[in-house]
Motif scaffolding. Structure first.
Motif, PDB file in Angstrom:
ATOM      1  N   ARG A  27      54.135  44.546  18.847  1.00 29.13           N
ATOM      2  CA  ARG A  27      54.834  43.920  17.727  1.00 29.13           C
ATOM      3  C   ARG A  27      53.817  43.402  16.733  1.00 29.13           C
ATOM      4  NH1 ARG A  27      59.913  44.049  18.413  1.00 29.13           N
ATOM      5  NH2 ARG A  27      60.564  42.572  16.854  1.00 29.13           N
ATOM      6  N   GLU A  32      58.339  46.215  15.427  1.00 32.64           N
ATOM      7  CA  GLU A  32      57.906  47.022  16.562  1.00 32.64           C
ATOM      8  C   GLU A  32      57.182  48.272  16.073  1.00 32.64           C
ATOM      9  OE1 GLU A  32      60.523  49.134  19.750  1.00 32.64           O
ATOM     10  OE2 GLU A  32      60.322  47.000  20.273  1.00 32.64           O
ATOM     11  N   ASN A  80      48.155  38.010  20.451  1.00 34.49           N
ATOM     12  CA  ASN A  80      48.675  37.223  21.571  1.00 34.49           C
ATOM     13  C   ASN A  80      48.258  35.753  21.477  1.00 34.49           C
ATOM     14  OD1 ASN A  80      49.841  39.571  22.684  1.00 34.49           O
ATOM     15  ND2 ASN A  80      47.897  40.100  23.642  1.00 34.49           N
ATOM     16  N   THR A  97      51.367  41.119  20.927  1.00 41.78           N
ATOM     17  CA  THR A  97      51.981  40.508  19.761  1.00 41.78           C
ATOM     18  C   THR A  97      50.858  40.233  18.771  1.00 41.78           C
ATOM     19  OG1 THR A  97      53.729  39.502  21.065  1.00 41.78           O
ATOM     20  CG2 THR A  97      53.307  38.546  18.890  1.00 41.78           C
ATOM     21  N   THR A  99      49.812  39.236  14.779  1.00 36.35           N
ATOM     22  CA  THR A  99      50.342  38.608  13.567  1.00 36.35           C
ATOM     23  C   THR A  99      49.274  38.578  12.486  1.00 36.35           C
ATOM     24  OG1 THR A  99      49.788  36.405  14.415  1.00 36.35           O
ATOM     25  CG2 THR A  99      52.048  37.158  14.747  1.00 36.35           C
TER      26      THR A  99
END
Length: 111
Positions: A27, A32, A80, A97, A99
Motif C-alpha cells: 500500500r 494498493e 511501515n 505500508t 507513505t
C-alpha cells in the motif's frame, strides 16, 4: 529536438520478456499497488506511474528518485512507520505500508 510519444507496448519488461516469479501487493498512501519479487519500492512506484513521493523541508517541493543508487536521498519514504528509507534501495515486501514523506520524515507527522 522532439521525441516520439512513448509506446505502451514497448516497456523494458516487454522488450526483454521478463516476468517476476511472484507478485504481491503493498500500500502506498492508501492505494494498493502490485509489486514483483525483487523490485525496489521506487520501482514499484514508477511502475504505477508515481514519480514523486517526498516533499522538501523548505518549500514542500515534490521529489522522487534522482540517482537511483542511494546517494542523493531524494527518494526518501516512510516504510511501515520508519521514516527516511531510500525507496531506490529498500526491497518491496508483501504487505508493506509506504507513505509519502513530508520534510524531515519525523514519525509523528500526520502523512
Amino acid at each position: 529536438m522532439t521525441h516520439p510519444a512513448p509506446r505502451p507496448d514497448r516497456t523494458p519488461r516487454t522488450l526483454v520478456g521478463g516476468h517476476p516469479d511472484a507478485t504481491y501487493t503493498l500500500r502506498f498512501d492508501g492505494r494498493e499497488l502490485t509489486a514483483g519479487a525483487g523490485q525496489s519500492i521506487a520501482a514499484v512506484l514508477w511502475a504505477a506511474g508515481i514519480l514523486a513521493w517526498r516533499t522538501t523541508r523548505v518549500g514542500g517541493r515534490p521529489r522522487g528518485a534522482f540517482c537511483g543508487i542511494g546517494s542523493c536521498y531524494d527518494c526518501l519514504v516512510t516504510v511501515n512507520g520508519r521514516p527516511n528509507q531510500r525507496a531506490c534501495l529498500v526491497p518491496a515486501q508483501p504487505g508493506d505500508t509506504v507513505t509519502t514523506q513530508e520534510g524531515t520524515g519525523r514519525a509523528d507527522l500526520a502523512v
